[in-house]
Scaffold this motif. Structure first.
Motif, short mmCIF file in Angstrom:
data_model
loop_
_atom_site.label_atom_id
_atom_site.label_comp_id
_atom_site.label_asym_id
_atom_site.label_seq_id
_atom_site.Cartn_x
_atom_site.Cartn_y
_atom_site.Cartn_z
N THR A 128 55.01 31.45 32.89
CA THR A 128 55.38 31.72 30.70
C THR A 128 56.07 32.94 30.47
OG1 THR A 128 53.84 32.11 30.86
CG2 THR A 128 53.56 29.99 30.82
N ARG A 129 56.31 33.58 30.97
CA ARG A 129 56.78 34.68 30.57
C ARG A 129 58.11 35.57 31.81
NH1 ARG A 129 55.16 40.66 30.86
NH2 ARG A 129 55.79 41.80 28.98
N ILE A 130 59.20 35.85 30.61
CA ILE A 130 60.35 35.59 32.29
C ILE A 130 60.60 37.14 30.87
CG2 ILE A 130 62.66 35.18 33.11
CD1 ILE A 130 60.42 32.70 33.75
N ILE A 131 61.19 37.86 32.70
CA ILE A 131 61.36 38.64 31.94
C ILE A 131 62.89 39.20 32.81
CG2 ILE A 131 61.85 41.32 31.87
CD1 ILE A 131 58.50 41.53 31.41
N LEU A 132 64.22 38.95 31.97
CA LEU A 132 65.73 39.23 32.37
C LEU A 132 66.16 40.30 32.31
CD1 LEU A 132 68.20 37.58 33.81
CD2 LEU A 132 68.41 36.28 31.47
N GLY A 133 66.60 41.11 33.41
CA GLY A 133 67.55 41.85 33.62
C GLY A 133 69.13 41.68 33.52
N LEU A 134 69.63 42.22 32.58
CA LEU A 134 70.73 42.05 32.79
C LEU A 134 71.40 43.29 32.91
CD1 LEU A 134 71.41 40.75 29.06
CD2 LEU A 134 70.36 39.46 30.62
N GLY A 135 72.96 43.11 33.73
CA GLY A 135 73.57 43.54 34.26
C GLY A 135 74.38 43.06 35.88
N GLY A 136 75.93 44.13 36.11
CA GLY A 136 75.70 43.78 37.59
C GLY A 136 77.04 41.85 37.41
N SER A 137 77.04 41.04 36.64
CA SER A 137 77.14 40.14 36.54
C SER A 137 78.58 39.74 36.63
CB SER A 137 77.16 39.40 35.45
OG SER A 137 77.83 39.93 33.68
N ALA A 138 79.30 38.71 37.21
CA ALA A 138 80.59 38.44 38.20
C ALA A 138 81.12 37.49 36.90
CB ALA A 138 80.78 37.91 39.43
N CYS A 139 80.70 37.41 35.60
CA CYS A 139 81.26 36.12 34.81
C CYS A 139 80.76 36.63 33.62
CB CYS A 139 80.09 34.98 35.20
SG CYS A 139 77.88 35.35 34.48
N THR A 140 82.32 35.87 32.44
CA THR A 140 81.93 35.90 31.50
C THR A 140 82.50 34.84 30.39
OG1 THR A 140 83.61 37.88 32.06
CG2 THR A 140 83.64 37.30 29.50
N ASP A 141 81.23 33.93 31.16
CA ASP A 141 81.08 32.62 30.58
C ASP A 141 80.13 33.15 29.35
OD1 ASP A 141 78.16 33.40 31.26
OD2 ASP A 141 78.42 30.79 32.45
N GLY A 142 79.18 33.34 29.18
CA GLY A 142 78.61 34.07 28.00
C GLY A 142 77.62 32.93 27.71
N GLY A 143 76.86 33.11 28.38
CA GLY A 143 75.83 32.77 29.24
C GLY A 143 75.78 30.65 29.35
N ALA A 144 76.38 30.66 29.37
CA ALA A 144 77.12 28.94 29.62
C ALA A 144 76.54 28.51 30.46
CB ALA A 144 78.40 29.04 28.81
N GLY A 145 76.75 28.90 31.38
CA GLY A 145 75.95 28.60 32.98
C GLY A 145 74.64 28.35 33.29
N LEU A 146 74.68 29.81 32.33
CA LEU A 146 72.32 29.86 32.05
C LEU A 146 72.29 28.78 31.73
CD1 LEU A 146 70.61 33.51 31.90
CD2 LEU A 146 69.91 30.98 30.73
N VAL A 147 72.17 27.97 30.45
CA VAL A 147 72.07 27.27 29.62
C VAL A 147 71.77 26.18 30.12
CG1 VAL A 147 72.00 28.58 27.49
CG2 VAL A 147 73.40 26.64 28.32
N GLN A 148 73.12 25.96 30.91
CA GLN A 148 73.23 24.40 31.69
C GLN A 148 72.85 24.26 32.08
OE1 GLN A 148 77.26 25.02 32.61
NE2 GLN A 148 77.99 23.26 31.38
N ALA A 149 71.42 25.34 33.90
CA ALA A 149 71.20 25.05 34.43
C ALA A 149 69.86 24.26 33.40
CB ALA A 149 70.89 26.56 35.57
N LEU A 150 69.11 24.60 32.74
CA LEU A 150 67.31 24.55 31.88
C LEU A 150 68.19 23.11 31.60
CD1 LEU A 150 67.04 28.40 30.83
CD2 LEU A 150 66.17 27.18 32.49
N GLY A 151 68.78 22.82 31.76
CA GLY A 151 69.70 21.37 30.83
C GLY A 151 70.38 21.16 29.49
N ALA A 152 71.01 22.54 28.98
CA ALA A 152 71.79 21.94 27.99
C ALA A 152 73.01 21.73 28.31
CB ALA A 152 72.23 23.14 27.51
N ARG A 153 73.70 20.53 27.66
CA ARG A 153 74.54 19.90 27.97
C ARG A 153 76.02 20.84 27.04
NH1 ARG A 153 74.98 13.79 27.60
NH2 ARG A 153 76.79 14.24 29.21
#
Length: 378
Positions: A128-153
């Motif tokens: 229920t508690r998520i610690i998300l480490g940012l850094g080293g990403s290959a994308c510049t999608d504003g986190g759009a893909g992340l929220v899509q994977a969580l069910g956002a359209r």
């Protein structure tokens, strides 16, 4: 040398040479060679980027291996760490540069979807508690893909779902969160203060590192501006685009703030908390921290500066070791370091420093004037 009090090793990775755990092990070997019987405690650390999951595992978390979607859509093996109801996840694991097939950059279409899958896997495991480490990403999608994977359209003007990547956000017309998974507590470990947009934003500063041309940067910045506008107008009514840290990891910081209710904290502070730093520092005579390059960027939220702050709170002197150090004595003192020692002082050939970092670090550790630094009696 007096043996009163232990030495605490809290080092980050030497990028391109040693992981944090390897660097710590070499330091310990050098110290023990110089002072047999010296008490040594270790905390391999990270600042929220690559190595954060490893640091959590060293702190007692269990490593979980799963499958996720890589930044360009190919399946990839990725890890996260779990202890109790808390999961530690790195963006770099599923959405990082290492996940690019053949290392070929995809600045316009790379996605953070896989990171969202890791969060979902952690939630399915009961966290229920998520610690998300940012850094080293290959994308510049504003986190759009992340929220899509969580069910956002994410829908265009015709009601069609957008394809992956930052460029597609230029066509975004509506965000539908009806089926989106909720996260009770999301803490984002972030070591940069870039906003989402503009000359200091995600596209301008980090896009070129991910293969973006000047034309790509302009396109991505405009697409992210549309992303921020639609999100702000249709969901939160609060504009997080200029919030420090919103531009981290290709803009994932923005999505975490605006759509997932996250709070941003310095990554090193989170890692030290997980490792119970105060308890391990108690009674120490010296703390040694470090990373590959100790420079002015190190003072802006990187691991060694965070360790120095924590050491000051514990009242223990701290020194840094590095491959290369470009900080002046005054800058080191202002940041809380008694001194800094560099591999380049032993081996001026920087290529050799990278190749032989382990043995050089042992030599460096064996020669550290611990008693002089701590003021202990010899």
């Amino acid at each position: 040398m007096s043996s009163a009090g232990h030495v605490l090793l809290a080092t980050d990775k030497f990028k391109g040479s040693l992981t944090a755990a390897e660097a710590t092990a070499h330091l310990a070997a050098g110290l023990r060679r110089a002072v047999p019987g010296l008490g040594i405690r270790t905390i391999p650390v990270a600042d929220g980027g690559e190595g954060t999951v490893d640091a959590a595992v060293e702190a007692g978390f269990a490593r979980v291996l799963t499958r996720a979607t890589g930044p360009t859509g190919a399946p990839i093996e990725a890890e996260f760490a779990v202890r109790g109801d808390t999961a530690v996840i790195e963006v770099a694991e599923a959405s990082g540069l290492r996940g690019l097939p053949r290392g070929e950059a995809a600045p316009l279409s790379a996605s953070s979807y896989g990171t969202g899958e890791l969060i979902r896997a952690a939630l399915d495991a009961g966290c229920t508690r998520i610690i998300l480490g940012l850094g080293g990403s290959a994308c510049t999608d504003g986190g759009a893909g992340l929220v899509q994977a969580l069910g956002a359209r994410l829908l265009d003007a015709d009601g069609e779902e957008l394809p992956p990547g930052g460029a597609a956000l230029a066509r975004l017309a509506r965000v539908d969160l009806t089926e989106s998974v909720r996260i009770r507590e999301l803490i984002v470990a972030c070591d940069v203060d870039n906003p989402l947009l503009g000359p200091n934003g995600a596209a301008a500063v980090y896009g070129p590192q991910k293969g973006a041309t000047a034309e790509d940067v302009a396109l991505l910045d405009a697409a992210l501006a549309n992303w921020a506008r639609v999100v702000t107008n249709s969901t939160t009514y609060t504009d997080f685009a200029q919030t420090p840290g919103a531009g981290a990891a290709g803009g994932i910081g923005f999505a975490a703030l605006a759509l997932l209710g996250a709070r941003l904290e310095p990554g090193i502070d989170i890692v030290l908390d997980l490792a119970d730093f105060p308890a391990k520092a108690a009674g120490a005579r010296l703390i040694i921290t470090g990373e590959g390059s100790l420079d002015r960027q190190s003072l802006r939220g990187k691991a060694p500066a965070g360790v120095a702050r924590a050491a000051a709170r514990s009242g223990v002197p701290v020194v840094a070791v590095a491959g290369v150090c470009t900080l002046t004595p005054a800058e080191l003192e202002a940041a809380g370091f008694r001194a800094a020692y560099a591999l380049a002082d032993l081996e001026p050939d920087l290529d050799r420093c990278v190749l032989d970092a382990g043995p050089l670090l042992e030599r460096l550790a064996a020669g550290l004037p611990v008693d002089t630094i701590t003021g202990a009696a010899s």
